[in-house]
Design an enzyme around this catalytic site. Structure first.
Site, PDB file in Angstrom:
ATOM      1  N   ASP A 195       0.858  -1.183   0.000  1.00  0.00           N
ATOM      2  CA  ASP A 195       0.000   0.000   0.000  1.00  0.00           C
ATOM      3  C   ASP A 195       0.894   1.233   0.000  1.00  0.00           C
ATOM      4  O   ASP A 195       1.823   1.331   0.817  1.00  0.00           O
ATOM      5  CB  ASP A 195      -0.896   0.022   1.237  1.00  0.00           C
ATOM      6  CG  ASP A 195      -1.985  -1.040   1.196  1.00  0.00           C
ATOM      7  OD1 ASP A 195      -2.167  -1.654   0.129  1.00  0.00           O
ATOM      8  OD2 ASP A 195      -2.649  -1.252   2.228  1.00  0.00           O
ATOM      9  N   ASP A 252     -15.036  -4.474  -1.659  1.00  0.00           N
ATOM     10  CA  ASP A 252     -14.655  -4.371  -0.256  1.00  0.00           C
ATOM     11  C   ASP A 252     -15.932  -4.303   0.563  1.00  0.00           C
ATOM     12  O   ASP A 252     -16.854  -3.555   0.224  1.00  0.00           O
ATOM     13  CB  ASP A 252     -13.810  -3.120  -0.019  1.00  0.00           C
ATOM     14  CG  ASP A 252     -12.622  -3.044  -0.970  1.00  0.00           C
ATOM     15  OD1 ASP A 252     -12.064  -4.103  -1.297  1.00  0.00           O
ATOM     16  OD2 ASP A 252     -12.271  -1.926  -1.401  1.00  0.00           O
TER      17      ASP A 252
END
Length: 232
Positions: free
Chosen positions: A8, A127
């Protein structure tokens, strides 16, 4: 089953979050491309990248680091975070990214995603918080069930679905196998598990299911809970 080591990107650094909270970011590297090179040397075929700043801004925010990763590493790269239009897709493909993840836009404009999937290598990111789709960097929860959204892309030509149980992401509490299987069965297309992988037992459980095409591994590697070389 493909193992996707994950990076990330936040403010140019490689970090991991807990449950998607930006203020929880823990920095693991100031030079993300070197980390990708490490994964490559371990035997990784793919690396999963997320532009965290981009996910909140709705536009690319870590281009310099992404470019450095592509120029220095030979693994295949899948990238998500703030990709909202065709121009951004084209820009990343020209940069050498192998496939792109469309997340929030998949809920907002599924027809756009289907159009893009017919032209480019696209993955849908779903998600979920308590089974419902979360968007905009997980800052907003919709009324759409994750399985219903997955079903909407069953015949859309997307290469895969990445499903993340946000409540487990970055917690080392164990991957949600049942949720992953529900998404895989609803969509009928390759499904990649994400969120909460704690150690090798999670990977073995997903392998045993026989229905999951990949798994994203982040904090479990960074915190020394898993020997990736054993699985790559």
């Amino acid at each position: 089953m493909t193992i996707f080591p994950a990076i990330d990107l936040k403010d140019g650094k490689a970090v991991r979050l807990t449950k998607g909270a930006m203020e929880s970011a823990k920095i693991y590297s100031d030079t993300p491309w070197e980390l990708v090179k490490t994964f490559e040397e371990m035997g990784a075929k793919w690396v999963h990248l997320v532009d965290l700043n981009g996910a909140f801004a709705g536009e690319p925010k870590n281009l310099e680091q992404i470019r450095a990763i592509r120029e220095n590493c030979n693994v295949k790269l899948q990238l998500g975070g703030g990709i909202r239009d065709e121009a951004t897709i084209q820009r990343y493909l020209e940069l050498g990214i192998d496939r792109l993840i469309l997340g929030s836009i998949a809920l907002r404009d599924p027809e756009f995603v289907k159009t893009m999937a017919a032209k480019y290598p696209i993955v849908v990111g779903i998600d979920a918080i308590d089974g419902y789709v979360a968007v905009e960097g997980w800052g907003e929860v919709s009324t759409m069930k994750a399985t219903d959204l997955a079903r909407a892309f069953a015949d859309a030509g997307v290469e895969a679905i990445i499903c993340t149980d946000v409540g487990r992401d970055g917690t080392l509490s164990g991957v949600n196998v049942d949720f992953t299987l529900d998404i895989a069965r609803a969509s009928g297309i390759p499904t990649i598990a994400s969120g909460g992988v704690k150690d090798g037992s999670d990977i073995e459980a997903l392998l045993k299911s026989g229905e999951v095409s990949g798994v994203i591994v982040g904090k479990a590697f960074y915190e020394g809970r898993i020997d990736l070389k054993h699985f790559l």
